[in-house]
Design an enzyme around this catalytic site. Structure first.
Site, mmCIF file in Angstrom:
data_model
loop_
_atom_site.group_PDB
_atom_site.id
_atom_site.type_symbol
_atom_site.label_atom_id
_atom_site.label_comp_id
_atom_site.label_asym_id
_atom_site.label_seq_id
_atom_site.Cartn_x
_atom_site.Cartn_y
_atom_site.Cartn_z
ATOM 1 N N GLU A 277 42.111 37.612 37.712
ATOM 2 C CA GLU A 277 42.322 38.974 37.212
ATOM 3 C C GLU A 277 41.187 39.753 36.929
ATOM 4 O O GLU A 277 41.203 41.136 37.186
ATOM 5 C CB GLU A 277 43.256 38.849 36.173
ATOM 6 C CG GLU A 277 44.692 38.022 36.381
ATOM 7 C CD GLU A 277 45.341 38.607 37.173
ATOM 8 O OE1 GLU A 277 45.244 39.771 37.425
ATOM 9 O OE2 GLU A 277 46.201 38.048 38.007
ATOM 10 N N ASP A 358 40.182 36.342 44.532
ATOM 11 C CA ASP A 358 40.054 34.978 44.672
ATOM 12 C C ASP A 358 38.750 34.422 44.850
ATOM 13 O O ASP A 358 38.168 33.909 44.163
ATOM 14 C CB ASP A 358 40.937 34.537 45.992
ATOM 15 C CG ASP A 358 42.320 34.140 45.518
ATOM 16 O OD1 ASP A 358 42.615 34.254 44.303
ATOM 17 O OD2 ASP A 358 43.039 33.794 46.598
HETATM 18 ZN ZN LIG Z 1 45.940 39.116 42.316
#
Ligand SMILES: [Zn+2]
Length: 410
Positions: A277, A358
């Site tokens: 996030e 990611d």
């Molecule tokens: Zn995401």
């Protein structure tokens, strides 16, 4: 173009969209029994995988029923001059065009929502219940509906009234004013959604001191990013499915973790989700998304301003005198193929952003805990491990689990 021809074009668009969606869903369903990709082996045991496949099949059948119901009612409404009748009812209340617009859309939106209640009831209390996801009570279900309607009436009604008013006083230039209004509103909502809207539906509390908070603080010191606005939301009130999201920017930025996420995952895995996030924030995805959607809104409103006053649009829907609300309905249908294309583009961009987030988590925290958290979350929501490629391109805002795992292992 004659109104008759336009009427058939509108019908054609609605039917083509239904056929395409149905085809795509069927294509996706054909892959339900595919072998699990190697990188995802071991997520489910045999019995659990059976359950997940049943879940996919039940949902597929259910969506076939709901979409068929929806297209049949839409077509009947079209063929039996529904818009003309609702327009007549709305005109019976007032001669003020803002009031007419509000009543017209009020009736259409409210009626179609009422028609879909049995379906959402079945989805929550039969399907989700059967697979052990549902935590919603009838009371929560009813209050959610009522609160949703109230919000729609105040916020949606307010914006619609203002836009209709702009159209009245400026006609062709109304899109600029509408754009300014929608932009200010979107930015405001982006910043204060968590403070103003979420509390109507959920309880949010600051994350308490403890192992998790310490782990998060350590991570936040390491990357030099202030993370003091972490909230826990009571998602378990409605469903066992877990989630986490970043919202707002500037002083209003905050991360929200579902209590279900905290229950399902180990501390390390939660920090990995958080790192993902933070990646979205650091890479400015929130700002880019907001700017892009504002640009798209401007483009849409501009096209709307060219077409909405056109007599043929209203005539095609069986209404003699051109009016803003009827034009808006016809425009909405005409524009839907274009919005399919823009959503294709937005989804592709969103999947790109997910890879970037990611990668950020991988480089700043580690790929292992993120992989295991993604696997757990996917397993706990019985999500599809073998989606069809075209389906993913069109509908997925996130890469598939297997794509993400492969990328994280790189
Ligand atoms: Zn995401």
């Amino acid at each position: 173009m004659t109104p008759q021809l336009l009427f058939y074009i509108l019908l054609g668009i609605i039917i083509a969209k239904f056929l395409f969606d149905t085809y795509l869903n069927a294509l996706n369903a054909k892959h339900f029994n595919d072998e699990i990709p190697i990188e995802l082996e071991g997520i489910y045991n045999k019995e659990e995988y059976q359950k997940s496949q049943n879940y996919k099949k039940v949902n597929y059948k259910f969506s076939l029923i709901t979409s068929s119901f929806s297209i049949i009612t839409t077509l009947l409404f079209f063929l039996f001059n529904g818009f003309y009748f609702v327009d007549e009812i709305a005109k019976g209340f007032s001669t003020n065009s803002i009031v007419i617009t509000l009543i017209f859309f009020g009736i259409i939106i409210f009626a179609s929502d009422i028609l879909t209640i049995p379906f959402s009831y079945y989805k929550t209390f039969v399907i989700e219940e059967k697979f052990g996801f549902n935590k919603t009570t009838i009371k929560i279900f009813i209050f959610d509906k009522l609160k949703g309607w109230l919000m729609m009436a105040i916020v949606g009604g307010g914006i619609l009234a203002l836009i209709t008013w702009f159209y009245q006083i400026t006609t062709t230039n109304f899109w600029l004013y509408a754009w300014a209004l929608v932009s200010v509103f979107s930015i405001f909502m982006n910043m204060f959604y968590s403070k103003l809207i979420v509390p109507l539906f959920n309880k949010q509390t600051l994350l308490e001191d403890g192992e998790l908070k310490t782990a998060i603080e350590n991570f936040s010191t390491k990357i030099g990013f202030k993370l003091d606005n972490i909230f826990v939301i009571d998602g378990s009130k409605r469903s066992t499915k877990a989630n986490a999201y970043f919202s707002g920017f500037g002083s209003q930025k905050r991360i929200t973790l579902f209590d279900t996420l905290i229950n399902d995952l180990e501390t390390e895995e939660i920090v990995a989700v958080l790192a993902h996030e933070v990646g979205h924030y650091k890479k400015r995805h929130i700002i880019y998304n907001l700017l892009l959607s504002l640009l798209l809104t401007g483009f849409t409103l501009y096209i709307l301003s060219i077409l909405v006053g056109n007599q043929t649009l209203s005539n095609a829907l069986g209404v003699e005198q051109a009016s803003f609300h009827i034009g808006l309905i016809a425009f909405g249908i005409l524009y839907s193929p274009i919005s399919e294309i823009t959503s294709l583009f937005m989804n592709a961009l969103s999947r790109k952003f997910e890879y970037q987030a990611d990668d950020y988590a991988k480089n700043n925290f580690g790929s292992k805990p993120l992989i295991s958290s993604l696997k757990k979350l996917s397993k706990n929501s019985l999500s599809n491990l073998t989606p069809n490629k075209l389906y993913v391109k069109i509908h997925y805002s996130h890469p598939t689990l297997s794509q993400r795992v492969i990328n994280l292992k790189k």
